[in-house]
Design an enzyme around this catalytic site. Structure first.
Site, mmCIF file in Angstrom:
data_model
loop_
_atom_site.group_PDB
_atom_site.id
_atom_site.type_symbol
_atom_site.label_atom_id
_atom_site.label_comp_id
_atom_site.label_asym_id
_atom_site.label_seq_id
_atom_site.Cartn_x
_atom_site.Cartn_y
_atom_site.Cartn_z
ATOM 1 N N LYS A 1 0.844 -1.200 0.000
ATOM 2 C CA LYS A 1 0.000 0.000 0.000
ATOM 3 C C LYS A 1 0.877 1.248 0.000
ATOM 4 O O LYS A 1 1.925 1.277 0.664
ATOM 5 C CB LYS A 1 -0.900 -0.030 1.234
ATOM 6 C CG LYS A 1 -1.981 1.039 1.282
ATOM 7 C CD LYS A 1 -2.890 0.829 2.498
ATOM 8 C CE LYS A 1 -4.012 1.842 2.577
ATOM 9 N NZ LYS A 1 -4.894 1.632 3.746
ATOM 10 N N SER B 1 -9.841 -1.165 7.085
ATOM 11 C CA SER B 1 -9.337 -0.984 5.726
ATOM 12 C C SER B 1 -8.631 -2.165 5.096
ATOM 13 O O SER B 1 -8.311 -2.113 3.911
ATOM 14 C CB SER B 1 -8.393 0.211 5.674
ATOM 15 O OG SER B 1 -9.143 1.377 5.587
ATOM 16 N N SER C 1 -9.838 1.260 2.905
ATOM 17 C CA SER C 1 -9.036 2.093 2.041
ATOM 18 C C SER C 1 -7.920 1.356 1.306
ATOM 19 O O SER C 1 -7.351 1.894 0.368
ATOM 20 C CB SER C 1 -8.429 3.227 2.862
ATOM 21 O OG SER C 1 -7.505 2.700 3.808
#
Ligand code: GLN
Length: 464
Positions: free
Chosen positions: A55, A154, A130
């Site tokens: 990420k 997330s 997310s």
């Protein structure tokens, strides 16, 4: 052999990206350097030549680390996060940085400054957020595992919407050094895997005390892979039925209840438990997370990092313009909310009350987990929703995390594992929540679900 696996991963990432938009950068040069290093290593490392996606809010030396924000658009990290350092030492190769909601704020990936990520099961739908880019990198078969981050769900929520495994470990299990801060008392690095075995493999390598993160715990790291296939006979599983209520999609309810029955057939004992304060989870989360975010994000001022607005006549105007132009609307909304709940006059009414309720949420878990080995809930109340469907309604979006936020508030570990497909052929996830440091039990339970309710179908877009 090693290089062909890495090259296949890099090729797949590049080939699928115009459709899925899950990567913000594909790191060919870095991967080539790593392959060089690995070819000069004697012996086989535990993750030798294992491709991994990361990420874009986790620092990777020399690579872009943008948090999917304009304000860090061209920022390159100067060091590796501890998790990355440990993955490298184990022989893994970072093949790319993944798209996300800006600063990890969101549940659909629509808040990225660099475009929405598409769900490989149906590209008109969101992948969740997310950490949607990392979830899609795994779900679309580009990599077997990826790192994401969790503040309120997330990793688990996008894992659920994309049909893969998502683990949020105990707070303190994985060092946060090098994870860009959103809400420090809630933030964790989390792991996506095509299966629980992939997640176990990665967790075993990156967990453990790190002196550079004072909140990382000095608790021994077991070999998570070895317990994966343990029998679940005799395990007690708690079901908080009162939470299986309004807003829960029928297909999701059906799949979760069906899996609970199957677990019972395997010898698990099912008990009813209560989490009376869980219903305050979302409210408490959006006070504490925004308060911490407003403070953490104060560092983006155009001086220290990244983007600086042009044409400012004086310093204050430069701060204002930089933040006005650099942050997206959800990030601004959170900074404003957070500043508000911390301001004098409102601090006692909101922030300090939220802290008290947070303590109650934690107590609920302690009481419930004294009666069972793990708690079962759906991961997300619905399957993947359509792109645009909730983007104008922040409250509807916030409710996506109704089942996940409370584990972050309490600091306990939780895992999402696929447990079926809906009538529209969209993945459904089930969540196990356990006591502190019970990641081994959670991975074992997830592995059991993979065996007893296997999902043979692959997403419409899958690299093979
Ligand atoms: N969806 C939640 C939020 O928007 C959780 C985000 C996260 O876990 N990083 O805050």
């Amino acid at each position: 052999m090693v290089s062909s696996i890495i090259n296949r991963s890099l090729d797949d990432a590049e080939r699928l990206n115009p459709t899925l938009n899950s990567f913000l950068s594909v790191e060919r040069e870095h991967a080539a350097e790593r392959l060089d290093v690995l070819s000069n290593t004697s012996g086989q490392l535990p993750l030798h030549g294992y491709p991994i996606a990361v990420k874009d809010n986790i620092c990777t030396n020399g690579m872009r680390t943008s948090c999917a924000s304009r304000i860090l658009e061209n920022y390159r990290a100067q060091y590796d996060a501890t998790a990355i350092e440990r993955l490298n030492a184990a022989g893994a190769v970072v093949i790319g940085k993944t798209n996300m909601d800006e600063f990890a704020m969101g549940s659909s990936n629509e808040n990225s400054a660099f475009g929405t990520v598409k769900n490989p099961w149906d590209i008109e739908r969101v992948p969740g957020g997310s950490s949607g880019g990392s979830a899609v990198a795994v779900a679309s078969g580009v990599v077997r595992a990826a790192l994401g981050s969790e503040t309120g769900g997330s990793v688990r929520q996008p894992a659920s919407l994309c049909g893969i495994v998502g683990l949020k470990p105990t707070y303190g299990r994985i060092s946060r050094y090098g994870l860009v801060a959103f809400a420090s008392s809630l933030d964790n690095i989390g792991i996506f895997g095509q299966t629980s075995a992939d997640a176990a493999k990665v967790l075993s390598m990156i967990a453990g005390r790190d002196e550079r993160d004072a909140t990382s715990a000095d608790v021994a790291v077991p070999d998570y892979e070895s317990a994966l296939n343990d029998e679940i006979k005799g395990k007690t599983l708690g079901v908080p039925r009162a939470l299986f209520a309004d807003g829960l999609d029928n297909d999701v309810r059906h799949a979760v209840e069906g899996t609970i029955d199957r677990l019972k057939e395997q010898g698990a004992e099912i008990v009813e438990i209560e989490l009376p304060n869980a219903r305050y989870g979302i409210a408490v989360y959006y006070i504490i997370a925004t308060a911490e975010a407003s403070s953490n994000l104060a560092r983006y001022d155009g001086v220290r990092y990244g983007f600086r607005a042009e044409d400012a006549d004086e310093l204050r105007q430069m701060y204002f313009k930089t933040r006005e132009e650099g942050f997206g609307s959800e990030v601004k909304r959170r900074i404003m909310l957070g500043t508000y709940v911390l301001s004098s006059g409102y601090y006692d009414a909101y922030y300090s009350k939220a802290q008290k309720v947070r303590a109650l949420v934690k107590q609920d878990y302690q009481k419930a987990l004294a009666k069972c080995d793990a708690i079962i809930t759906p991961t997300s109340p619905t399957t993947a929703f359509r792109i645009g469907e909730r983007s104008d309604d922040p409250l509807a979006m916030y409710l996506s995390d109704i089942y996940t936020v409370s584990a972050n508030l309490a600091g306990v570990p939780a895992i999402s594992v696929p447990c079926g497909l809906s009538s529209e052929r969209l993945p459904i996830g089930l969540q196990f929540i356990g006591d502190f440091w019970s990641e081994g039990t959670l991975l074992n339970l997830a592995n059991t679900v993979e065996t007893i309710v296997p999902i043979e179908e692959k997403p419409a877009i899958f690299a093979e």
